[in-house]
Design a protein around this motif. Structure first.
Motif, PDB file in Angstrom:
ATOM      1  N   ASN A 130      -9.671   3.056  15.845  1.00  0.00           N
ATOM      2  CA  ASN A 130      -8.245   2.732  15.852  1.00  0.00           C
ATOM      3  C   ASN A 130      -7.956   2.737  14.181  1.00  0.00           C
ATOM      4  O   ASN A 130      -8.019   1.703  13.587  1.00  0.00           O
ATOM      5  CB  ASN A 130      -7.759   1.482  16.575  1.00  0.00           C
ATOM      6  N   LYS A 131      -6.958   3.897  13.967  1.00  0.00           N
ATOM      7  CA  LYS A 131      -6.590   3.929  12.622  1.00  0.00           C
ATOM      8  C   LYS A 131      -5.613   2.551  12.000  1.00  0.00           C
ATOM      9  O   LYS A 131      -5.786   1.997  10.938  1.00  0.00           O
ATOM     10  CB  LYS A 131      -5.826   4.975  12.209  1.00  0.00           C
ATOM     11  N   ASP A 132      -4.832   2.198  13.023  1.00  0.00           N
ATOM     12  CA  ASP A 132      -3.914   0.841  12.872  1.00  0.00           C
ATOM     13  C   ASP A 132      -4.781  -0.231  12.533  1.00  0.00           C
ATOM     14  O   ASP A 132      -4.297  -1.046  11.456  1.00  0.00           O
ATOM     15  CB  ASP A 132      -3.008   1.041  14.032  1.00  0.00           C
ATOM     16  N   ILE A 133      -5.724  -0.723  13.418  1.00  0.00           N
ATOM     17  CA  ILE A 133      -6.692  -1.724  13.048  1.00  0.00           C
ATOM     18  C   ILE A 133      -7.409  -1.516  11.651  1.00  0.00           C
ATOM     19  O   ILE A 133      -7.622  -2.578  10.779  1.00  0.00           O
ATOM     20  CB  ILE A 133      -7.686  -1.917  14.111  1.00  0.00           C
ATOM     21  N   LEU A 134      -7.792  -0.440  11.331  1.00  0.00           N
ATOM     22  CA  LEU A 134      -8.259  -0.319   9.992  1.00  0.00           C
ATOM     23  C   LEU A 134      -7.665  -0.321   8.999  1.00  0.00           C
ATOM     24  O   LEU A 134      -7.955  -1.039   7.863  1.00  0.00           O
ATOM     25  CB  LEU A 134      -9.224   1.230   9.964  1.00  0.00           C
ATOM     26  N   ILE A 135      -6.484   0.212   9.058  1.00  0.00           N
ATOM     27  CA  ILE A 135      -5.475  -0.137   7.872  1.00  0.00           C
ATOM     28  C   ILE A 135      -4.974  -1.448   7.768  1.00  0.00           C
ATOM     29  O   ILE A 135      -5.017  -2.115   6.644  1.00  0.00           O
ATOM     30  CB  ILE A 135      -3.956   0.805   8.216  1.00  0.00           C
ATOM     31  N   SER A 136      -4.806  -2.283   8.795  1.00  0.00           N
ATOM     32  CA  SER A 136      -4.516  -3.600   8.739  1.00  0.00           C
ATOM     33  C   SER A 136      -5.780  -4.621   8.241  1.00  0.00           C
ATOM     34  O   SER A 136      -5.507  -5.297   7.353  1.00  0.00           O
ATOM     35  CB  SER A 136      -4.143  -4.465  10.151  1.00  0.00           C
ATOM     36  N   GLU A 137      -6.771  -4.280   8.427  1.00  0.00           N
ATOM     37  CA  GLU A 137      -8.011  -4.759   8.048  1.00  0.00           C
ATOM     38  C   GLU A 137      -8.117  -4.583   6.452  1.00  0.00           C
ATOM     39  O   GLU A 137      -8.389  -5.599   5.626  1.00  0.00           O
ATOM     40  CB  GLU A 137      -9.406  -4.144   8.759  1.00  0.00           C
ATOM     41  N   LEU A 138      -7.777  -3.333   6.026  1.00  0.00           N
ATOM     42  CA  LEU A 138      -7.663  -3.117   4.561  1.00  0.00           C
ATOM     43  C   LEU A 138      -6.697  -3.913   3.719  1.00  0.00           C
ATOM     44  O   LEU A 138      -6.692  -4.466   2.871  1.00  0.00           O
ATOM     45  CB  LEU A 138      -7.673  -1.604   4.340  1.00  0.00           C
ATOM     46  N   LYS A 139      -5.480  -3.863   4.488  1.00  0.00           N
ATOM     47  CA  LYS A 139      -4.279  -4.971   3.847  1.00  0.00           C
ATOM     48  C   LYS A 139      -4.959  -6.286   3.770  1.00  0.00           C
ATOM     49  O   LYS A 139      -4.585  -6.992   2.760  1.00  0.00           O
ATOM     50  CB  LYS A 139      -3.317  -4.613   4.901  1.00  0.00           C
ATOM     51  N   LEU A 140      -5.572  -6.697   4.873  1.00  0.00           N
ATOM     52  CA  LEU A 140      -6.118  -8.254   4.842  1.00  0.00           C
ATOM     53  C   LEU A 140      -7.112  -8.366   3.533  1.00  0.00           C
ATOM     54  O   LEU A 140      -7.153  -9.184   2.749  1.00  0.00           O
ATOM     55  CB  LEU A 140      -6.505  -8.592   6.267  1.00  0.00           C
TER      56      LEU A 140
ATOM     57  N   MET B 232       0.932  -1.147   0.025  1.00  0.00           N
ATOM     58  CA  MET B 232       0.114   0.007  -0.116  1.00  0.00           C
ATOM     59  C   MET B 232       0.771   1.201   0.096  1.00  0.00           C
ATOM     60  O   MET B 232       1.774   1.540   0.877  1.00  0.00           O
ATOM     61  CB  MET B 232      -0.911  -0.083   1.081  1.00  0.00           C
ATOM     62  N   SER B 233       0.643   2.246  -0.958  1.00  0.00           N
ATOM     63  CA  SER B 233       1.484   3.181  -1.112  1.00  0.00           C
ATOM     64  C   SER B 233       1.178   4.394  -0.128  1.00  0.00           C
ATOM     65  O   SER B 233       0.033   4.204   0.523  1.00  0.00           O
ATOM     66  CB  SER B 233       1.392   3.915  -2.470  1.00  0.00           C
ATOM     67  N   THR B 234       1.941   5.313   0.230  1.00  0.00           N
ATOM     68  CA  THR B 234       1.513   6.284   1.069  1.00  0.00           C
ATOM     69  C   THR B 234       0.409   7.078   0.720  1.00  0.00           C
ATOM     70  O   THR B 234      -0.594   7.657   1.685  1.00  0.00           O
ATOM     71  CB  THR B 234       2.732   7.293   1.530  1.00  0.00           C
ATOM     72  N   LEU B 235       0.051   7.389  -0.514  1.00  0.00           N
ATOM     73  CA  LEU B 235      -0.920   8.118  -1.028  1.00  0.00           C
ATOM     74  C   LEU B 235      -2.255   7.461  -0.636  1.00  0.00           C
ATOM     75  O   LEU B 235      -3.166   8.056  -0.382  1.00  0.00           O
ATOM     76  CB  LEU B 235      -0.750   8.311  -2.637  1.00  0.00           C
ATOM     77  N   GLU B 236      -2.232   6.178  -0.922  1.00  0.00           N
ATOM     78  CA  GLU B 236      -3.376   5.334  -0.752  1.00  0.00           C
ATOM     79  C   GLU B 236      -3.610   5.038   0.610  1.00  0.00           C
ATOM     80  O   GLU B 236      -4.907   5.293   1.264  1.00  0.00           O
ATOM     81  CB  GLU B 236      -3.280   3.802  -1.385  1.00  0.00           C
ATOM     82  N   LYS B 237      -2.764   5.229   1.640  1.00  0.00           N
ATOM     83  CA  LYS B 237      -2.710   5.235   2.849  1.00  0.00           C
ATOM     84  C   LYS B 237      -3.332   6.404   3.441  1.00  0.00           C
ATOM     85  O   LYS B 237      -4.347   6.561   4.256  1.00  0.00           O
ATOM     86  CB  LYS B 237      -1.635   5.011   3.689  1.00  0.00           C
TER      87      LYS B 237
END
Length: 137
Positions: free
Chosen positions: A24-34, A1-6
């Motif tokens: 929680n942003k970290d949980i949401l980002i990890s959910e998106l990656k999964l 995931m690029s920084t722009l997408e993030k």
């Protein structure tokens, strides 16, 4: 995931923060990656939000909610289409009997139906304007 997408995803979750399960942003980002890994592993990629919504399950509650929001957002607005269809009706009814100024006025009345027009004010305005034909008394 690029920084722009993030960054775009972070702005999205900040906008829809009240609708999401986790804050929680970290949980949401990890959910998106999964979710992205799951989509890439599929044989048949979803073509629209409804297809993705069907594939999404309880393991991705925030992604499911975002897809649900995406599926219910309107694709386009119909206000411009309504104005063109109103203009088409007006032009076919009164095509050869009016000037462009009158056509524009009727189109504006048809498009902006929520604005109330007082008949007395219209008649007062029309009575003060000069007509092309002078009547002999």
């Amino acid at each position: 995931m690029s920084t722009l997408e993030k960054d775009e995803f972070i702005s999205l979750i900040e906008f829809y923060n009240d609708d999401l399960v986790d804050n929680n942003k970290d949980i949401l980002i990890s959910e998106l990656k999964l979710w992205q890994r799951k989509i890439l592993a599929l044989d048949k990629q979803p073509k629209n939000a409804m297809d993705a919504l069907i594939i999404c399950n309880d393991m991705y509650p925030n992604i499911y909610k975002l897809l649900q929001i995406l599926a219910t957002l309107p694709v386009s607005t119909a206000s411009s289409e309504r104005s063109f269809s109103s203009l088409k009706r007006i032009k076919t009814y009164l095509r050869n009997t009016m000037s462009e100024k009158r056509l524009n006025g009727l189109a504006m009345l048809s498009i902006n139906r929520l604005i109330s027009v007082d008949a007395k004010e219209v008649l007062d305005e029309l009575s003060t304007s000069k007509r092309r034909v002078d009547f002999i008394l």
